[in-house]
Design a protein around this motif. Sequence first.
Motif, short mmCIF file in Angstrom:
data_model
loop_
_atom_site.label_atom_id
_atom_site.label_comp_id
_atom_site.label_asym_id
_atom_site.label_seq_id
_atom_site.Cartn_x
_atom_site.Cartn_y
_atom_site.Cartn_z
N LYS A 102 52.92 30.42 34.77
CA LYS A 102 51.74 30.31 35.64
C LYS A 102 51.97 31.12 36.92
N VAL A 103 51.03 32.03 37.21
CA VAL A 103 51.14 32.87 38.40
C VAL A 103 50.70 32.09 39.64
N LEU A 104 49.54 31.47 39.58
CA LEU A 104 48.97 30.77 40.73
C LEU A 104 49.33 29.29 40.65
N LYS A 105 50.41 28.93 41.33
CA LYS A 105 50.93 27.57 41.24
C LYS A 105 50.22 26.60 42.19
N ASP A 106 49.63 27.11 43.28
CA ASP A 106 48.90 26.28 44.25
C ASP A 106 47.76 27.13 44.80
N ILE A 107 46.53 26.77 44.45
CA ILE A 107 45.38 27.58 44.85
C ILE A 107 45.20 27.65 46.36
N THR A 108 45.68 26.64 47.08
CA THR A 108 45.55 26.67 48.54
C THR A 108 46.48 27.70 49.17
N GLU A 109 47.44 28.19 48.39
CA GLU A 109 48.37 29.21 48.87
C GLU A 109 48.31 30.45 47.98
N PHE A 131 43.18 27.24 32.45
CA PHE A 131 41.78 26.84 32.34
C PHE A 131 41.53 25.45 32.92
N GLU A 132 42.46 24.54 32.68
CA GLU A 132 42.28 23.16 33.12
C GLU A 132 42.29 23.01 34.64
N ASN A 133 42.77 24.02 35.36
CA ASN A 133 42.82 23.96 36.81
C ASN A 133 41.62 24.64 37.48
N ILE A 134 40.71 25.20 36.71
CA ILE A 134 39.52 25.85 37.26
C ILE A 134 38.43 24.80 37.38
N PHE A 192 35.86 34.44 36.83
CA PHE A 192 36.19 33.20 36.12
C PHE A 192 37.38 33.42 35.19
N GLU A 193 37.32 34.48 34.38
CA GLU A 193 38.40 34.74 33.43
C GLU A 193 39.71 35.02 34.15
N GLN A 194 39.63 35.82 35.22
CA GLN A 194 40.85 36.13 35.98
C GLN A 194 41.46 34.86 36.56
N SER A 195 40.61 33.95 37.04
CA SER A 195 41.10 32.69 37.60
C SER A 195 41.86 31.87 36.57
N HIS A 196 41.29 31.71 35.38
CA HIS A 196 41.99 30.88 34.40
C HIS A 196 43.19 31.60 33.80
N ILE A 232 49.09 33.10 28.31
CA ILE A 232 50.07 32.08 27.95
C ILE A 232 50.48 31.43 29.28
N ILE A 233 50.01 30.21 29.48
CA ILE A 233 50.20 29.56 30.77
C ILE A 233 50.96 28.25 30.59
#
Length: 139
Positions: A72-79, A131-134, A122-126, A66-67
């Motif tokens: 959302k856990v990962l708000k900015d992938i660069t950080e 999903f839309e940010n992968i 892949f699944e862990q990332s989304h 549920i994102i």
Amino acid sequence: MTPKENLLALLQGKKQDAFVNEWEPYGNVFDPLMGATLTAKPGEYVTDPWGMTVYWGENEPGVMPIINDETKVLKDITEWKKYVHAPELAKMELDWSGAKEQAEQIRSQGKLVMSLMATGLFEQSHYLMGFENIRPISV
């Protein structure tokens, strides 16, 4: 040749008697680590050890993340190091006795032992960021 022997021959570049049918040479062990990290329960919203909110609906085959802006856990992938905190596996009390027994039983049947990890990279990332940010990052 057994399915296991055929698979090993294939991997070693040797001649096989037959093609191996997908999962035939394997037996699956229930991994207590998976049980400790996949904490979803049917019909409930749960925050798992990664900090992800997941839901497993009644009569649904599996868990869905549920994102939204709040969960959302990962708000900015660069950080990512700032946001993503893996569960501390060393602090978990895991009982491996059942898995060891299952592994021995599988080996006695002449099969290779494996364990399923339902969420790959892949699944862990989304699950972490939606999903839309992968997507591939342009260099």
